[in-house]
Scaffold this motif. Structure first.
Motif, short mmCIF file in Angstrom:
data_model
loop_
_atom_site.label_atom_id
_atom_site.label_comp_id
_atom_site.label_asym_id
_atom_site.label_seq_id
_atom_site.Cartn_x
_atom_site.Cartn_y
_atom_site.Cartn_z
N TYR A 176 0.78 -1.30 0.09
CA TYR A 176 0.08 -0.13 0.00
C TYR A 176 0.97 1.46 -0.18
CZ TYR A 176 -4.12 -3.06 0.89
OH TYR A 176 -4.97 -4.01 0.83
N LYS A 222 6.55 -0.55 2.65
CA LYS A 222 6.22 -1.91 3.08
C LYS A 222 5.54 -2.88 2.15
CE LYS A 222 3.90 -4.03 6.96
NZ LYS A 222 2.66 -3.88 7.85
N ILE A 241 3.37 -5.96 1.14
CA ILE A 241 2.32 -6.62 2.04
C ILE A 241 2.27 -8.07 1.29
CG2 ILE A 241 -0.25 -6.77 2.44
CD1 ILE A 241 1.25 -4.69 3.74
N SER A 247 -3.28 -15.78 9.53
CA SER A 247 -3.49 -15.00 10.65
C SER A 247 -4.05 -13.59 10.09
CB SER A 247 -2.41 -14.77 11.63
OG SER A 247 -1.30 -14.66 11.06
N ASN A 248 -4.60 -12.54 11.04
CA ASN A 248 -5.19 -11.44 10.82
C ASN A 248 -3.70 -10.67 10.22
OD1 ASN A 248 -6.81 -11.75 13.66
ND2 ASN A 248 -7.60 -11.49 11.64
N GLY A 249 -4.12 -9.76 9.12
CA GLY A 249 -3.14 -8.98 8.58
C GLY A 249 -1.97 -9.62 7.83
N SER A 250 -2.21 -11.22 7.28
CA SER A 250 -1.34 -11.76 6.53
C SER A 250 -1.37 -11.38 5.26
CB SER A 250 -1.49 -13.04 6.83
OG SER A 250 -2.88 -13.56 6.68
N GLY A 251 -2.38 -10.67 4.66
CA GLY A 251 -2.61 -10.33 3.28
C GLY A 251 -3.41 -10.97 2.54
N LYS A 252 -4.53 -11.55 2.97
CA LYS A 252 -5.58 -12.54 2.54
C LYS A 252 -6.42 -11.52 1.58
CE LYS A 252 -6.94 -14.23 6.26
NZ LYS A 252 -6.15 -13.55 7.17
N THR A 253 -7.04 -10.56 2.16
CA THR A 253 -7.93 -9.89 1.70
C THR A 253 -7.34 -9.08 0.65
OG1 THR A 253 -9.37 -9.37 3.66
CG2 THR A 253 -9.40 -7.53 2.18
N THR A 254 -6.01 -8.55 0.64
CA THR A 254 -5.12 -7.65 -0.28
C THR A 254 -4.97 -8.60 -1.44
OG1 THR A 254 -4.13 -6.66 1.51
CG2 THR A 254 -3.04 -6.54 -0.60
N GLN A 303 -15.59 -8.67 2.36
CA GLN A 303 -15.72 -8.75 3.78
C GLN A 303 -16.96 -8.08 4.63
OE1 GLN A 303 -11.80 -7.84 5.55
NE2 GLN A 303 -11.95 -9.78 6.92
N HIS A 309 -11.20 -17.54 8.26
CA HIS A 309 -10.65 -18.00 9.26
C HIS A 309 -11.52 -19.04 9.75
CE1 HIS A 309 -7.87 -14.79 10.15
NE2 HIS A 309 -8.62 -13.75 9.77
#
Ligand SMILES: Nc1ncnc2c1ncn2[C@@H]1O[C@H](COP(=O)(O)OP(=O)(O)OP(=O)(O)O)[C@@H](O)[C@H]1O
Length: 224
Positions: free
Chosen positions: A16, A20, A22, A41-48, A88, A198
């Motif tokens: 983004y 950094k 992602i 896990s949360n923030g691992s990049g799935k939605t991205t 989501q 998840h």
């Protein structure tokens, strides 16, 4: 099994911000013949990753290909005619006053006659058991009803493939089972799916392939 690649990621990287990364140089081939789950896990990049697959986000390096066609060269409308994307938050799909209007909206912009629009709306309302809510505001539905309506609004566009980001959020086990049945029915009709989740229940019951992401990299890729 014919594992024709429906979506292919080649050296896909994304951040983004420039400092950094992602998604880190992902290479992946996804077939339409099996349901693929993307976990991590949360923030691992799935939605991205899901948004990159749809062309909503543009890669910094590398590319996404749908049936060998470069997504960066396709309009969002063209990608949307092939792949339906469930956000989501299902409320992101809604912008009209009633469930019926919501379902008919896209068809009004296509060359589809009134009778056919009504038939398609009726069919989806029947499949997703939303008949009693035809005149209700989408925003006032329960979480499960919102999820079902959001999926129905995607299906009215007749995509070949679905990317579902956390489709079971807020659903109790009974509603999860109902959604599972409906998704299995779609599979039988030949619609392919990637599920970002998840939820162990939906992952185990629905998918044949589970890909685990950690900090933007694939750390596991298993078939059942
Ligand atoms: N619009 C944005 N701008 C900047 N950073 C973002 C943005 N969206 C997500 N991120 C960051 O990118 C990383 C990956 O987020 P992403 O939502 O893809 O993860 P996720 O695996 O889907 O997480 P979750 O399981 O919590 O939904 C996180 O560090 C997040 O903070």
């Amino acid at each position: 099994m014919n594992r024709l690649n429906f979506i292919e990621l080649k050296e896909l990287s994304f951040g983004y911000t420039s400092n950094k990364t992602i998604i880190k140089r992902l290479n992946l081939k996804i077939s339409k013949d099996e349901v693929t789950s993307i976990v991590g896990s949360n923030g691992s990049g799935k939605t991205t990753l899901g948004k990159l697959m749809m062309g909503i986000l543009k890669p910094t390096i590398g590319g996404v290909y749908i049936l060998d066609e470069d997504v960066s060269q396709m309009s969002l409308a063209l990608v949307g005619s092939k792949i339906g994307y469930l956000f989501q938050n299902p409320e992101k799909h809604f912008f009209t006053n009633t469930l019926e209007e919501e379902l008919g909206f896209i068809l009004k912009f296509k060359d589809v006659n009134e009778l056919s629009i009504q038939q398609q709306i009726d069919e989806l309302i029947e499949i997703f058991e939303l008949n009693h809510l035809r005149k209700s505001s989408p925003l006032l539905l329960s979480q499960g009803e919102k999820q079902r309506l959001a999926i129905a609004t995607i299906l009215i566009n007749k995509p070949e493939y679905l990317i579902l980001d956390e489709p079971t959020t807020g659903l109790d086990i009974e509603r999860k089972r109902e959604l599972l049945n409906q998704l299995n029915q779609l599979r039988e009709e030949g619609i392919g799916m990637t599920v970002i989740s998840h939820d162990q229940f939906i992952i185990e019951e629905l998918s044949q392939r589970v890909i685990k992401i950690h900090r933007g990299e694939i750390i596991d890729d298993q078939r059942n």
